[in-house]
Scaffold this motif. Structure first.
Motif, PDB file in Angstrom:
ATOM      1  N   GLU A   1       0.832  -1.206   0.000  1.00 54.16           N
ATOM      2  CA  GLU A   1       0.000   0.000   0.000  1.00 54.16           C
ATOM      3  C   GLU A   1       0.868   1.258   0.000  1.00 54.16           C
ATOM      4  OE1 GLU A   1      -2.573  -0.289   3.379  1.00 54.16           O
ATOM      5  OE2 GLU A   1      -3.655  -2.019   2.573  1.00 54.16           O
ATOM      6  N   MET A   2       1.939   1.223   0.782  1.00 56.05           N
ATOM      7  CA  MET A   2       2.852   2.375   0.823  1.00 56.05           C
ATOM      8  C   MET A   2       3.479   2.618  -0.543  1.00 56.05           C
ATOM      9  SD  MET A   2       4.754   1.988   4.501  1.00 56.05           S
ATOM     10  CE  MET A   2       5.925   3.260   4.102  1.00 56.05           C
ATOM     11  N   LEU A   3       3.883   1.546  -1.209  1.00 50.49           N
ATOM     12  CA  LEU A   3       4.477   1.699  -2.535  1.00 50.49           C
ATOM     13  C   LEU A   3       3.467   2.272  -3.528  1.00 50.49           C
ATOM     14  CD1 LEU A   3       6.655  -1.524  -2.867  1.00 50.49           C
ATOM     15  CD2 LEU A   3       7.436   0.834  -2.656  1.00 50.49           C
ATOM     16  N   GLU A   4       2.210   1.830  -3.433  1.00 55.40           N
ATOM     17  CA  GLU A   4       1.181   2.371  -4.321  1.00 55.40           C
ATOM     18  C   GLU A   4       0.959   3.853  -4.043  1.00 55.40           C
ATOM     19  OE1 GLU A   4      -2.291  -0.055  -3.787  1.00 55.40           O
ATOM     20  OE2 GLU A   4      -1.381  -1.791  -4.757  1.00 55.40           O
ATOM     21  N   ASN A   5       0.903   4.229  -2.756  1.00 51.18           N
ATOM     22  CA  ASN A   5       0.732   5.643  -2.405  1.00 51.18           C
ATOM     23  C   ASN A   5       1.905   6.468  -2.910  1.00 51.18           C
ATOM     24  OD1 ASN A   5      -1.680   5.151  -1.137  1.00 51.18           O
ATOM     25  ND2 ASN A   5      -0.809   5.044   0.923  1.00 51.18           N
ATOM     26  N   LEU A   6       3.107   5.950  -2.754  1.00 50.62           N
ATOM     27  CA  LEU A   6       4.279   6.669  -3.237  1.00 50.62           C
ATOM     28  C   LEU A   6       4.248   6.819  -4.753  1.00 50.62           C
ATOM     29  CD1 LEU A   6       7.084   5.138  -0.994  1.00 50.62           C
ATOM     30  CD2 LEU A   6       6.215   7.475  -0.930  1.00 50.62           C
ATOM     31  N   SER A   7       3.761   5.791  -5.429  1.00 48.98           N
ATOM     32  CA  SER A   7       3.657   5.854  -6.885  1.00 48.98           C
ATOM     33  C   SER A   7       2.670   6.942  -7.313  1.00 48.98           C
ATOM     34  CB  SER A   7       3.219   4.491  -7.429  1.00 48.98           C
ATOM     35  OG  SER A   7       2.982   4.571  -8.809  1.00 48.98           O
ATOM     36  N   HIS A   8       1.511   7.003  -6.631  1.00 48.87           N
ATOM     37  CA  HIS A   8       0.519   8.040  -6.942  1.00 48.87           C
ATOM     38  C   HIS A   8       1.095   9.425  -6.658  1.00 48.87           C
ATOM     39  CE1 HIS A   8      -2.650   5.255  -7.898  1.00 48.87           C
ATOM     40  NE2 HIS A   8      -2.601   4.669  -6.700  1.00 48.87           N
ATOM     41  N   ASP A   9       1.783   9.563  -5.538  1.00 41.94           N
ATOM     42  CA  ASP A   9       2.379  10.856  -5.191  1.00 41.94           C
ATOM     43  C   ASP A   9       3.424  11.263  -6.229  1.00 41.94           C
ATOM     44  OD1 ASP A   9       0.784  10.914  -2.971  1.00 41.94           O
ATOM     45  OD2 ASP A   9       2.373  10.376  -1.547  1.00 41.94           O
ATOM     46  N   ARG A  10       4.188  10.299  -6.704  1.00 46.82           N
ATOM     47  CA  ARG A  10       5.205  10.596  -7.713  1.00 46.82           C
ATOM     48  C   ARG A  10       4.553  11.100  -9.000  1.00 46.82           C
ATOM     49  NH1 ARG A  10       8.796   6.687 -11.263  1.00 46.82           N
ATOM     50  NH2 ARG A  10      10.426   8.137 -11.814  1.00 46.82           N
ATOM     51  N   GLU A  11       3.444  10.460  -9.399  1.00 43.97           N
ATOM     52  CA  GLU A  11       2.737  10.903 -10.606  1.00 43.97           C
ATOM     53  C   GLU A  11       2.218  12.324 -10.432  1.00 43.97           C
ATOM     54  OE1 GLU A  11      -0.311   8.027 -11.354  1.00 43.97           O
ATOM     55  OE2 GLU A  11       1.118   6.425 -11.786  1.00 43.97           O
TER      56      GLU A  11
ATOM     57  N   ARG B   1       5.143  19.308 -11.867  1.00 37.78           N
ATOM     58  CA  ARG B   1       6.408  19.795 -12.434  1.00 37.78           C
ATOM     59  C   ARG B   1       6.217  20.160 -13.903  1.00 37.78           C
ATOM     60  NH1 ARG B   1      10.788  15.834 -11.033  1.00 37.78           N
ATOM     61  NH2 ARG B   1      10.623  16.824  -8.999  1.00 37.78           N
ATOM     62  N   GLU B   2       5.448  19.345 -14.638  1.00 34.24           N
ATOM     63  CA  GLU B   2       5.200  19.630 -16.049  1.00 34.24           C
ATOM     64  C   GLU B   2       4.395  20.923 -16.197  1.00 34.24           C
ATOM     65  OE1 GLU B   2       5.642  19.405 -19.949  1.00 34.24           O
ATOM     66  OE2 GLU B   2       6.583  18.021 -18.529  1.00 34.24           O
TER      67      GLU B   2
ATOM     68  N   ASP C   1       6.259  28.395 -16.786  1.00 35.62           N
ATOM     69  CA  ASP C   1       7.518  29.123 -16.926  1.00 35.62           C
ATOM     70  C   ASP C   1       7.735  29.539 -18.384  1.00 35.62           C
ATOM     71  OD1 ASP C   1       9.958  30.166 -15.932  1.00 35.62           O
ATOM     72  OD2 ASP C   1      11.017  28.422 -16.748  1.00 35.62           O
ATOM     73  N   ALA C   2       7.439  28.635 -19.309  1.00 35.96           N
ATOM     74  CA  ALA C   2       7.582  28.956 -20.737  1.00 35.96           C
ATOM     75  C   ALA C   2       6.629  30.079 -21.125  1.00 35.96           C
ATOM     76  CB  ALA C   2       7.323  27.716 -21.584  1.00 35.96           C
ATOM     77  N   ASN C   3       5.386  30.023 -20.637  1.00 33.56           N
ATOM     78  CA  ASN C   3       4.414  31.077 -20.938  1.00 33.56           C
ATOM     79  C   ASN C   3       4.844  32.411 -20.340  1.00 33.56           C
ATOM     80  OD1 ASN C   3       2.786  29.340 -22.364  1.00 33.56           O
ATOM     81  ND2 ASN C   3       1.473  28.852 -20.620  1.00 33.56           N
ATOM     82  N   LEU C   4       5.400  32.377 -19.146  1.00 28.52           N
ATOM     83  CA  LEU C   4       5.887  33.619 -18.531  1.00 28.52           C
ATOM     84  C   LEU C   4       7.035  34.218 -19.331  1.00 28.52           C
ATOM     85  CD1 LEU C   4       5.801  32.847 -14.699  1.00 28.52           C
ATOM     86  CD2 LEU C   4       4.434  34.510 -15.943  1.00 28.52           C
ATOM     87  N   GLY C   5       7.897  33.366 -19.863  1.00 32.51           N
ATOM     88  CA  GLY C   5       9.003  33.850 -20.705  1.00 32.51           C
ATOM     89  C   GLY C   5       8.478  34.542 -21.947  1.00 32.51           C
TER      90      GLY C   5
END
Length: 181
Positions: free
Chosen positions: A112-122, A128-129, A135-139
Motif C-alpha cells: 500500500e505504501m508503494l502504491e501511495n508513493l507511486s501516486h504521489d510521484r505521478e 512539475r510539467e 515558466d515557458a508562458n511567462l518567458g
C-alpha cells in the motif's frame, strides 16, 4: 507435521526476506520503525527455528531409543516426554502461523505504501510539467511586454521629436513672417 512446519518456516523466511527488501526501498524518515520491526520478526523467527530444532532432535532421540529398544525410561515417561514435545511443536507452529500472518500484513502495508508513493510521484511529475509550461508562458509574456515597452518608448521619442520639429517650424514661420513685414 514436521514437513508442514518446515514448509511454513521456509515460507516465513522468504516473506521476511521480501519484507527486508521492501523496507530498504522505504524513505529514510520512516525506515527506522520498520527496521526495528524487522529485527524483532527475525529474532522471533530465530527462536521458533531453535524451538523446532530442539523438538525435532528430542523427538528423533525418542524414536531412536524406541527403535533400539532402549527401555531406560518407563513408557509413561516416554509418553509424557512425547506429549511435551508435541505440545512444544504445536506452540512453535502457532508462533510460526502468527509470524506468517504478521509478515503477510506487513507485506500488504508495504505494498500500500508503494502504491501511495507511486501516486504521489505521478502527482509531482504532473505538477512539475505544469510548472515548466507556466515558466515557458511567462518567458513569452515577458518578451512581448518588453517589445511593447520598447515601442512605447520609441513612440514617445518620436512624439517629442515631432513636437520639437513643429515648435521649431512654428517659431521659424513666425520669425520669417515678422521679419518679412
Amino acid at each position: 507435521m514436521v514437513a508442514n512446519v518446515e514448509k511454513q518456516l521456509e515460507e516465513a523466511r522468504e516473506l521476511l526476506e521480501q519484507m527486508e527488501l521492501e523496507v530498504r526501498e522505504i524513505p529514510p524518515q520512516s525506515r527506522g520503525m520498520y527496521s526495528s520491526r524487522m529485527r524483532s520478526y527475525k529474532q522471533e523467527m530465530g527462536k521458533l527455528e531453535a524451538d523446532f530444532k530442539r523438538s525435532r532432535i528430542a523427538y528423533s532421540d525418542e524414536v531412536r531409543n524406541e527403535l533400539l529398544g532402549d527401555d531406560g525410561n518407563s513408557s509413561e515417561n516416554q509418553r509424557a516426554h512425547l506429549l511435551d514435545n508435541t505440545e512444544r511443536l504445536e506452540r512453535s507452529s502457532r508462533r510460526l502461523e502468527a509470524g506468517y500472518q504478521i509478515a503477510v500484513e506487513t507485506e500488504q502495508i508495504g505494498q500500500e505504501m508503494l502504491e501511495n508513493l507511486s501516486h504521489d510521484r505521478e502527482k509531482i511529475q504532473r505538477a512539475r510539467e505544469r510548472l515548466r509550461e507556466t515558466d515557458a508562458n511567462l518567458g513569452k509574456s515577458s518578451r512581448i511586454l518588453t517589445g511593447m515597452l520598447r515601442r512605447i518608448i520609441q513612440n514617445r521619442i518620436l512624439i517629442v521629436v515631432l513636437a520639437v520639429i513643429i515648435i521649431f517650424t512654428t517659431i521659424m514661420a513666425i520669425y520669417f513672417s515678422v521679419r518679412g513685414r
